[in-house]
Design an enzyme around this catalytic site. Structure first.
Site, PDB file in Angstrom:
ATOM      1  N   GLY A   1      14.992  61.373  -8.680  1.00 37.05           N
ATOM      2  CA  GLY A   1      15.237  61.774  -7.297  1.00 37.05           C
ATOM      3  C   GLY A   1      15.759  63.205  -7.228  1.00 37.05           C
ATOM      4  O   GLY A   1      16.021  63.849  -8.252  1.00 37.05           O
ATOM      5  N   GLN A   2      15.923  63.708  -6.011  1.00 29.35           N
ATOM      6  CA  GLN A   2      16.355  65.102  -5.811  1.00 29.35           C
ATOM      7  C   GLN A   2      17.723  65.359  -6.440  1.00 29.35           C
ATOM      8  O   GLN A   2      17.923  66.336  -7.157  1.00 29.35           O
ATOM      9  CB  GLN A   2      16.469  65.420  -4.321  1.00 29.35           C
ATOM     10  CG  GLN A   2      15.214  65.269  -3.525  1.00 29.35           C
ATOM     11  CD  GLN A   2      15.389  65.941  -2.169  1.00 29.35           C
ATOM     12  OE1 GLN A   2      15.328  67.158  -2.064  1.00 29.35           O
ATOM     13  NE2 GLN A   2      15.619  65.149  -1.135  1.00 29.35           N
ATOM     14  N   LEU A   3      18.659  64.470  -6.163  1.00 34.21           N
ATOM     15  CA  LEU A   3      20.022  64.703  -6.660  1.00 34.21           C
ATOM     16  C   LEU A   3      20.116  64.441  -8.164  1.00 34.21           C
ATOM     17  O   LEU A   3      20.737  65.224  -8.893  1.00 34.21           O
ATOM     18  CB  LEU A   3      21.018  63.816  -5.885  1.00 34.21           C
ATOM     19  CG  LEU A   3      22.477  64.015  -6.248  1.00 34.21           C
ATOM     20  CD1 LEU A   3      22.916  65.461  -6.031  1.00 34.21           C
ATOM     21  CD2 LEU A   3      23.365  63.073  -5.421  1.00 34.21           C
TER      22      LEU A   3
ATOM     23  N   THR B   1      25.513  58.605   3.307  1.00 36.52           N
ATOM     24  CA  THR B   1      24.737  59.425   4.242  1.00 36.52           C
ATOM     25  C   THR B   1      25.426  59.663   5.590  1.00 36.52           C
ATOM     26  O   THR B   1      26.237  58.843   6.040  1.00 36.52           O
ATOM     27  CB  THR B   1      23.377  58.733   4.489  1.00 36.52           C
ATOM     28  OG1 THR B   1      22.680  59.394   5.541  1.00 36.52           O
ATOM     29  CG2 THR B   1      23.552  57.277   4.915  1.00 36.52           C
ATOM     30  N   ASP B   2      25.030  60.761   6.232  1.00 37.88           N
ATOM     31  CA  ASP B   2      25.464  61.049   7.607  1.00 37.88           C
ATOM     32  C   ASP B   2      24.899  60.005   8.577  1.00 37.88           C
ATOM     33  O   ASP B   2      25.397  59.869   9.695  1.00 37.88           O
ATOM     34  CB  ASP B   2      25.002  62.457   8.015  1.00 37.88           C
ATOM     35  CG  ASP B   2      23.495  62.675   7.842  1.00 37.88           C
ATOM     36  OD1 ASP B   2      22.890  62.006   6.978  1.00 37.88           O
ATOM     37  OD2 ASP B   2      22.931  63.515   8.560  1.00 37.88           O
TER      38      ASP B   2
ATOM     39  N   TRP C   1      20.810  65.780   5.186  1.00 34.35           N
ATOM     40  CA  TRP C   1      19.644  66.672   5.184  1.00 34.35           C
ATOM     41  C   TRP C   1      19.410  67.303   3.790  1.00 34.35           C
ATOM     42  O   TRP C   1      19.353  68.528   3.651  1.00 34.35           O
ATOM     43  CB  TRP C   1      19.822  67.777   6.209  1.00 34.35           C
ATOM     44  CG  TRP C   1      19.892  67.351   7.646  1.00 34.35           C
ATOM     45  CD1 TRP C   1      20.275  66.139   8.145  1.00 34.35           C
ATOM     46  CD2 TRP C   1      19.573  68.152   8.796  1.00 34.35           C
ATOM     47  NE1 TRP C   1      20.224  66.137   9.506  1.00 34.35           N
ATOM     48  CE2 TRP C   1      19.797  67.358   9.948  1.00 34.35           C
ATOM     49  CE3 TRP C   1      19.150  69.464   8.979  1.00 34.35           C
ATOM     50  CZ2 TRP C   1      19.593  67.838  11.242  1.00 34.35           C
ATOM     51  CZ3 TRP C   1      18.962  69.936  10.278  1.00 34.35           C
ATOM     52  CH2 TRP C   1      19.161  69.131  11.382  1.00 34.35           C
TER      53      TRP C   1
ATOM     54  N   ALA D   1      18.725  55.444  -4.443  1.00 26.87           N
ATOM     55  CA  ALA D   1      18.834  54.789  -3.138  1.00 26.87           C
ATOM     56  C   ALA D   1      17.439  54.561  -2.587  1.00 26.87           C
ATOM     57  O   ALA D   1      16.481  55.230  -3.001  1.00 26.87           O
ATOM     58  CB  ALA D   1      19.624  55.675  -2.164  1.00 26.87           C
TER      59      ALA D   1
ATOM     60  N   TYR E   1      18.131  51.995   7.586  1.00 27.56           N
ATOM     61  CA  TYR E   1      18.607  52.765   6.430  1.00 27.56           C
ATOM     62  C   TYR E   1      20.116  52.991   6.537  1.00 27.56           C
ATOM     63  O   TYR E   1      20.864  52.717   5.594  1.00 27.56           O
ATOM     64  CB  TYR E   1      17.850  54.098   6.374  1.00 27.56           C
ATOM     65  CG  TYR E   1      18.442  55.127   5.434  1.00 27.56           C
ATOM     66  CD1 TYR E   1      18.299  55.009   4.055  1.00 27.56           C
ATOM     67  CD2 TYR E   1      19.136  56.237   5.937  1.00 27.56           C
ATOM     68  CE1 TYR E   1      18.843  55.964   3.194  1.00 27.56           C
ATOM     69  CE2 TYR E   1      19.669  57.195   5.086  1.00 27.56           C
ATOM     70  CZ  TYR E   1      19.525  57.054   3.728  1.00 27.56           C
ATOM     71  OH  TYR E   1      20.069  57.996   2.882  1.00 27.56           O
TER      72      TYR E   1
HETATM   73  N1  LIG Z   1      17.475  62.937   1.130  1.00 29.85           N
HETATM   74  C1  LIG Z   1      18.313  63.087   2.148  1.00 29.85           C
HETATM   75  O1  LIG Z   1      18.051  63.811   3.116  1.00 29.85           O
HETATM   76  C2  LIG Z   1      19.637  62.389   2.132  1.00 29.85           C
HETATM   77  C3  LIG Z   1      20.488  62.530   3.244  1.00 29.85           C
HETATM   78  C4  LIG Z   1      21.725  61.886   3.234  1.00 29.85           C
HETATM   79  C5  LIG Z   1      22.092  61.127   2.136  1.00 29.85           C
HETATM   80  N2  LIG Z   1      21.252  60.992   1.088  1.00 29.85           N
HETATM   81  C6  LIG Z   1      21.678  60.164  -0.051  1.00 29.85           C
HETATM   82  O2  LIG Z   1      21.774  60.999  -1.172  1.00 29.85           O
HETATM   83  C7  LIG Z   1      21.465  60.262  -2.357  1.00 29.85           C
HETATM   84  C8  LIG Z   1      20.406  61.012  -3.158  1.00 29.85           C
HETATM   85  O3  LIG Z   1      19.264  61.155  -2.362  1.00 29.85           O
HETATM   86  P1  LIG Z   1      17.976  61.940  -2.836  1.00 29.85           P
HETATM   87  O4  LIG Z   1      17.624  62.890  -1.749  1.00 29.85           O
HETATM   88  O5  LIG Z   1      18.150  62.434  -4.228  1.00 29.85           O
HETATM   89  O6  LIG Z   1      16.927  60.748  -2.785  1.00 29.85           O
HETATM   90  P2  LIG Z   1      15.515  60.628  -3.472  1.00 29.85           P
HETATM   91  O7  LIG Z   1      15.000  61.953  -3.873  1.00 29.85           O
HETATM   92  O8  LIG Z   1      14.691  59.769  -2.581  1.00 29.85           O
HETATM   93  O9  LIG Z   1      15.858  59.835  -4.797  1.00 29.85           O
HETATM   94  C9  LIG Z   1      16.256  58.507  -4.765  1.00 29.85           C
HETATM   95  C10 LIG Z   1      15.960  57.920  -6.114  1.00 29.85           C
HETATM   96  O10 LIG Z   1      16.292  56.522  -6.056  1.00 29.85           O
HETATM   97  C11 LIG Z   1      15.339  55.857  -6.820  1.00 29.85           C
HETATM   98  N3  LIG Z   1      15.175  54.475  -6.453  1.00 29.85           N
HETATM   99  C12 LIG Z   1      14.679  53.965  -5.293  1.00 29.85           C
HETATM  100  N4  LIG Z   1      14.568  52.630  -5.398  1.00 29.85           N
HETATM  101  C13 LIG Z   1      15.030  52.303  -6.629  1.00 29.85           C
HETATM  102  C14 LIG Z   1      15.161  51.084  -7.325  1.00 29.85           C
HETATM  103  N5  LIG Z   1      14.771  49.932  -6.793  1.00 29.85           N
HETATM  104  N6  LIG Z   1      15.673  51.105  -8.572  1.00 29.85           N
HETATM  105  C15 LIG Z   1      16.041  52.272  -9.141  1.00 29.85           C
HETATM  106  N7  LIG Z   1      15.913  53.455  -8.551  1.00 29.85           N
HETATM  107  C16 LIG Z   1      15.411  53.467  -7.296  1.00 29.85           C
HETATM  108  C17 LIG Z   1      14.027  56.589  -6.590  1.00 29.85           C
HETATM  109  O11 LIG Z   1      13.197  56.305  -7.671  1.00 29.85           O
HETATM  110  P3  LIG Z   1      11.654  56.767  -7.723  1.00 29.85           P
HETATM  111  O12 LIG Z   1      11.709  58.230  -7.980  1.00 29.85           O
HETATM  112  O13 LIG Z   1      11.112  55.994  -8.861  1.00 29.85           O
HETATM  113  O14 LIG Z   1      11.073  56.414  -6.394  1.00 29.85           O
HETATM  114  C18 LIG Z   1      14.477  58.025  -6.521  1.00 29.85           C
HETATM  115  O15 LIG Z   1      14.367  58.669  -7.763  1.00 29.85           O
HETATM  116  C19 LIG Z   1      21.046  58.874  -1.868  1.00 29.85           C
HETATM  117  O16 LIG Z   1      22.139  58.024  -1.948  1.00 29.85           O
HETATM  118  C20 LIG Z   1      20.692  59.090  -0.414  1.00 29.85           C
HETATM  119  O17 LIG Z   1      20.881  57.915   0.345  1.00 29.85           O
HETATM  120  C21 LIG Z   1      20.034  61.614   1.051  1.00 29.85           C
END
Ligand SMILES: NC(=O)c1ccc[n+]([C@@H]2O[C@H](COP(=O)([O-])OP(=O)(O)OC[C@H]3O[C@@H](n4cnc5c(N)ncnc54)[C@H](OP(=O)(O)O)[C@@H]3O)[C@@H](O)[C@H]2O)c1
Length: 297
Positions: free
Chosen positions: A10-12, A110-111, A160, A69, A134
């Protein structure tokens, strides 16, 4: 210190990996930290037995950073059960495991736990009221974590998030901006973007903090994003300006751009608490956006 990072693709997760590999101050050898990055292939959070199996078959960890997530906000409206399993039940299970292993847990939220109706930035103690599936599942995850781990955990709410990895608003705009000469973007949703590298840096600062590592403290919620207030429409304009893309952006309302999941109107969050925690420098969104766009190009 053995540190487990979930969501490695994932991104983070990828941003933490990038910093661990490039920042000599947190180099594995120098700080005797061993980072273990796992994705769904190793640790599938959709399966209770899969989670147990993973921890039963690995050594204990000192810190677990949960970056994984279910983040597909619109799809979650239809896949409620899966979103709840990953964002709520798996977090509850991870908290139970962390507690048993005497590990610290850093969890990302998340926000979208807020309804967005406030006209002031949200503080960590403001009432939550998620308006989509979500957000509801992420809030349930926070609550379960706090109940199981009243001490030794940290929840960081962010907003975001974008990066050079995966799919995000910045990359979508870069693609669309090159394909089209005009674009409509929602202008009545306000927030603060977060460059995943900056959040990754904050997390790594926290784990370097001696008190966090060594002293048991009450579980805390913190807010973190880049500094600045912007709408998606304004953000699109900024992206095109910095990337020198000739695409006209027009503002539209949320009503004109219906999505399966409702979006909160205003999710600005106050960051004072986390800034004080580690004497962090607040980073303006523009500076980070320039850095990210350079990195993407
Ligand atoms: N993105 C945003 O804008 C945003 C905003 C607010 C908060 N957040 C929070 O910030 C955190 C990091 O977000 P991010 O942007 O890095 O999200 P992301 O890029 O969507 O990465 C989430 C990761 O979780 C993995 N995942 C999903 N389902 C899974 C499962 N069943 N078992 C194991 N891994 C699983 C995904 O795996 P795959 O790569 O295999 O799909 C992905 O690598 C999360 O907690 C998110 O809720 C994000």
């Amino acid at each position: 210190m053995k540190i487990l990072v979930t969501g490695k693709n994932g991104q983070l997760g990828r941003s933490i990996h990038k910093l661990v590999n490039t920042d000599t101050k947190i180099d594995n050898n120098q700080s005797s930290n061993e980072f273990i990055f796992v994705g769904r292939e190793e640790l599938d959070l959709s399966s209770e037995s899969g989670i147990s199996h993973y921890f039963d078959n690995n050594d204990k960890f000192d810190i677990i950073i949960n970056c994984a997530a279910y983040t597909a906000v619109d799809k979650a409206e239809k896949e409620q059960e899966l979103a709840n399993q990953v964002n709520h039940l798996a977090v509850k299970q991870l908290a139970g495991i962390a507690k048993k292993q005497k590990a610290k847990l850093i969890h990302i939220s998340t926000d979208y736990v807020f309804d967005g109706e406030s006209d002031k930035p949200y503080t960590e103690t403001d009432a939550t009221n998620p308006i989509n599936v979500y957000g509801k599942t992420k809030l349930a995850g926070e609550q379960a974590l706090k109940e199981i781990m009243p001490t030794d955990a940290i929840i960081i709410r962010t907003s975001w998030v974008y990066s050079e990895y995966g799919n995000n608003f910045v990359k979508t705009m870069l693609r669309l901006g090159k394909e089209r000469d005009k674009l409509n973007v929602v202008s009545d949703q306000i927030g603060s973007p977060t460059y995943a590298t900056d959040l990754a840096g904050v997390i790594l600062e926290i784990i370097k903090n001696k008190e966090f590592k060594e002293i048991s403290q009450a579980t805390q919620i913190y807010h973190y994003s880049n500094e600045g207030e912007i709408s998606w429409y304004e953000l699109a304009q900024e992206i095109f300006k910095i990337a020198k893309i000739d695409c006209k952006v027009s503002p539209i309302t949320t009503q004109q751009y219906p999505t399966p999941a409702k979006r909160p109107k205003n999710t600005l969050m106050s960051k004072g608490k986390i800034i004080k925690l580690d004497d962090l420098k607040q980073i303006g969104y523009k500076k980070s956006l320039i850095a990210a766009l350079n990195s993407i190009r």
